[in-house]
Scaffold this motif. Structure first.
Motif, mmCIF file in Angstrom:
data_model
loop_
_atom_site.group_PDB
_atom_site.id
_atom_site.type_symbol
_atom_site.label_atom_id
_atom_site.label_comp_id
_atom_site.label_asym_id
_atom_site.label_seq_id
_atom_site.Cartn_x
_atom_site.Cartn_y
_atom_site.Cartn_z
ATOM 1 N N SER A 139 0.828 -1.220 0.000
ATOM 2 C CA SER A 139 0.000 0.000 0.000
ATOM 3 C C SER A 139 0.855 1.260 0.000
ATOM 4 O O SER A 139 1.885 1.320 0.677
ATOM 5 C CB SER A 139 -0.872 0.038 1.245
ATOM 6 N N TYR A 163 -2.872 13.273 -8.298
ATOM 7 C CA TYR A 163 -3.791 12.144 -8.484
ATOM 8 C C TYR A 163 -3.752 11.644 -9.925
ATOM 9 O O TYR A 163 -3.612 10.446 -10.176
ATOM 10 C CB TYR A 163 -5.213 12.547 -8.096
ATOM 11 N N ASN A 167 -2.445 7.942 -10.783
ATOM 12 C CA ASN A 167 -3.526 7.047 -11.150
ATOM 13 C C ASN A 167 -3.131 6.123 -12.294
ATOM 14 O O ASN A 167 -3.609 5.007 -12.409
ATOM 15 C CB ASN A 167 -4.747 7.889 -11.526
ATOM 16 N N ASP A 171 -2.694 1.001 -8.580
ATOM 17 C CA ASP A 171 -4.062 0.472 -8.590
ATOM 18 C C ASP A 171 -4.986 1.406 -7.827
ATOM 19 O O ASP A 171 -6.101 1.675 -8.229
ATOM 20 C CB ASP A 171 -4.099 -0.907 -7.911
ATOM 21 N N SER A 172 -4.504 1.853 -6.686
ATOM 22 C CA SER A 172 -5.322 2.805 -5.932
ATOM 23 C C SER A 172 -4.398 3.873 -5.352
ATOM 24 O O SER A 172 -3.270 3.582 -4.966
ATOM 25 C CB SER A 172 -6.077 2.086 -4.823
ATOM 26 N N GLU A 174 -4.120 7.050 -2.653
ATOM 27 C CA GLU A 174 -4.704 7.845 -1.583
ATOM 28 C C GLU A 174 -3.789 9.029 -1.310
ATOM 29 O O GLU A 174 -2.591 8.865 -1.070
ATOM 30 C CB GLU A 174 -4.891 6.998 -0.330
ATOM 31 N N SER A 192 -5.469 5.484 7.950
ATOM 32 C CA SER A 192 -4.870 4.621 6.923
ATOM 33 C C SER A 192 -3.908 3.613 7.545
ATOM 34 O O SER A 192 -3.909 2.434 7.168
ATOM 35 C CB SER A 192 -4.091 5.444 5.899
#
Ligand SMILES: Nc1nc2c(ncn2[C@@H]2O[C@H](COP(=O)(O)OP(=O)(O)OP(=O)(O)O)[C@@H](O)[C@H]2O)c(=O)[nH]1
Ligand SMILES: [Mg+2]
Length: 205
Positions: A139, A163, A167, A171-172, A174, A192
């Motif tokens: 992550s 972002y 992106n 994959d993700s 934050e 988080s």
């Protein structure tokens, strides 16, 4: 409910080489970013301690890999910042190698907190480090630090820009607006980190 009390974090140990690291159990969350991006200050803000991770007006202050224990089995790691232009080239290269080595080889890392000064996000070495850690499927959280230096609308522009760029790669994504000075983003950071830890505990069962 707050799972973990970050205020109880304590200093564990410092290392100058990854081969010296003699802690194996548990998981680590690595705080990475350019020198002067605000890593040590963020750790101090998160743990509500003024001098836990030493911070300085002189970039390049953190020269060792510093381990902090949040609770048994959960560590925060403060890394030497990369790219401190005034340090001699050899010293810079040594720090960079130490950081790359740690990020590549250390399986205990379950999360990366990327700190970037909101005014200068995604500089060359940030992009390089992201490419190094991408394949690790760990992550990634981005803190846009020192957000007190910008107006609300400038902050939003920076969040959108970062972002869009990330992106494509991740994959993700934050992204948290963060200020150690103004105590902005600390609760989001905590939540988080809690999620990562909870995930890890669930996976281990
Ligand atoms: N305006 C503002 N300045 C900050 C903030 N956080 C840190 N700083 C300042 O930025 C400088 C660098 O902060 P550090 O926390 O030492 O940065 P670092 O990333 O640990 O730096 P290295 O140890 O060199 O890698 C210091 O002068 C801090 O006072 C913030 O939220 N707002
Ligand atoms: Mg530091």
């Amino acid at each position: 409910m707050n799972l973990i009390d970050y205020k109880k974090t304590s200093f564990l140990k410092s290392y100058s080489k990854i081969t010296d690291i003699d802690i194996q159990d548990g998981i680590e969350i690595a705080f990475i970013g350019y020198s002067n991006s605000g890593k040590s200050s963020a750790i101090n803000a998160l743990t509500n301690q003024k001098r836990l991770a030493r911070f300085s007006k002189t970039p390049g202050r953190t020269q060792l890999i510093n381990f902090f224990e949040v609770i048994s089995g959960l560590r925060i790691v403060d890394l030497p910042g990369y790219g401190y232009a005034k340090a001699p080239l050899l010293v810079r290269e040594k720090w960079q190698k130490t950081v790359y080595n740690y990020l590549e080889k250390r399986d205990q890392i379950k999360g990366f907190v990327f700190l970037m000064d909101i005014r200068y996000p995604l500089k060359k070495l940030d992009q390089k480090i992201i490419s190094i850690v991408l394949h690790k499927k760990v992550s990634i959280l981005v803190l846009l630090t020192k957000c007190d230096k910008m107006t609300r609308s400038q902050q939003n522009i920076q969040v959108n820009t970062v972002y869009k760029k990330l992106n494509f790669l991740l994959d993700s994504v934050e992204i948290i607006l963060f200020s150690s000075y103004k105590k902005i983003g600390i609760k989001k950071l905590e939540s988080s980190l809690n999620d990562w830890y909870k995930n890890y505990v669930v996976l281990k069962k």
